[in-house]
Design a protein around this motif. Structure first.
Motif, short mmCIF file in Angstrom:
data_model
loop_
_atom_site.label_atom_id
_atom_site.label_comp_id
_atom_site.label_asym_id
_atom_site.label_seq_id
_atom_site.Cartn_x
_atom_site.Cartn_y
_atom_site.Cartn_z
N LYS A 42 14.31 4.42 -1.79
CA LYS A 42 13.18 3.68 -2.38
C LYS A 42 12.67 2.57 -1.46
CE LYS A 42 15.53 2.35 -6.03
NZ LYS A 42 16.83 2.93 -5.69
N SER A 43 13.62 1.73 -0.95
CA SER A 43 13.19 0.61 -0.11
C SER A 43 12.59 1.11 1.19
CB SER A 43 14.38 -0.31 0.20
OG SER A 43 14.79 -0.96 -0.97
N ASP A 164 9.80 -5.21 -4.59
CA ASP A 164 11.07 -4.48 -4.42
C ASP A 164 12.14 -5.13 -5.31
OD1 ASP A 164 13.12 -2.88 -3.58
OD2 ASP A 164 12.88 -3.32 -1.44
N VAL A 196 9.31 -1.09 -6.94
CA VAL A 196 10.57 -0.39 -6.73
C VAL A 196 11.61 -0.92 -7.70
CG1 VAL A 196 12.52 -0.11 -5.14
CG2 VAL A 196 10.19 0.24 -4.31
#
Ligand code: ADP
Ligand code: ADP
Length: 224
Positions: A42-43, A164, A196
């Motif tokens: 994801k990051s 994030d 995220v």
């Protein structure tokens, strides 16, 4: 049309395939949650979309421009002018007051102090932290600090806000309040949000979900 579109993204760190054919798209003003377990990529996906990490292959188009054909200087200018960022923690400058923190991106763009701080206070009002202006980040709670960080991320009127795990360090009550105010403020500014998270409760604030597994992403709308 889409504001930001990525296709076939691959990124390896040594033997680890962080991204293995990921795709992504977002429309102006849309809130998209990027979900998936820890370590799924994801990051890395967010960092590629924001032009911070260069993928090994695949394409990323922002507002009709191919990020790969831009110079580092052009990408960093784009990040300052069109993108905003919120992270899990540790992003406020501890020596500055909260209002100085929020005003900082405007000051760096050359705005005079009074004008920058007036605009900063307007954003802090929307995030309901304008009463904390004179305090330093060390003197406010985690939830308050994140709302200050959200105000700072939006003060330059970005078209895309990259968040994030913005509530990762908060308890659920404060996390929900931050998400409520973040999505409200982003909608009022017509900023798209790339959110995220691994928490369904946080993703519930989005319009659409993209799920990442083993570096591959799926747009849930297309799957359903
Ligand atoms: P997530 O955000 O879903 O937790 P990440 O994108 O952070 O996933 O990481 C995906 C995979 O890539 C993980 O296996 C992670 O350990 C690895 N990884 C991420 N960044 C780096 C890096 N800078 N160097 C080496 N490995 C990395
Ligand atoms: P809050 O719930 O106050 O918005 P957090 O959820 O981040 O903030 O709080 C996590 C933990 O950190 C809590 O136990 C809280 O008491 C503690 N804490 C919050 N703010 C501070 C601070 N400025 N200094 C030290 N500890 C803090």
């Amino acid at each position: 049309g889409s504001l930001l579109v990525a296709e076939g993204l691959r990124k390896a760190y040594g033997p680890t395939m962080a991204l293995d054919g990921a795709e992504f798209s977002i429309h102006p003003g849309e809130v998209v949650a990027v979900m998936g377990p820890s370590g799924s990529g994801k990051s890395t996906l967010l960092h590629c979309l924001a032009g911070i990490v260069t993928p090994d292959s695949g394409s990323i188009m922002y507002d009709g421009q191919d990020l790969a054909t831009m110079s580092d200087a052009q990408r960093s200018r784009l990040r300052r002018s069109d993108f905003g960022f919120v992270f899990q923690f540790g992003q406020l400058v501890p020596e500055l007051t909260c209002v100085e923190n929020v005003a900082l991106p405007l000051r760096l763009n050359g705005a005079p102090r009074k004008q920058a701080e007036r605009t900063a206070l307007e954003w802090m009002q929307r995030l309901e932290v304008d009463d904390l202006g004179r305090k330093r980040p060390g003197e406010v709670s985690g939830g308050q600090g994140q709302r200050v960080a959200v105000a700072r991320s939006l003060v330059t009127d970005p078209r895309v806000l990259f968040a994030d795990e913005p509530t990762g360090a908060l308890d659920s009550l404060n996390g929900e309040r931050v998400m409520e105010l973040l999505t409200e403020a982003a909608r009022s500014a017509n900023a798209a949000v790339v959110l995220v998270t691994h928490e369904a409760r946080v993703a519930a604030y989005s319009d659409r979900e993209i799920v990442v597994r083993d570096g591959k992403s799926r747009d849930m709308e297309r799957v359903i």
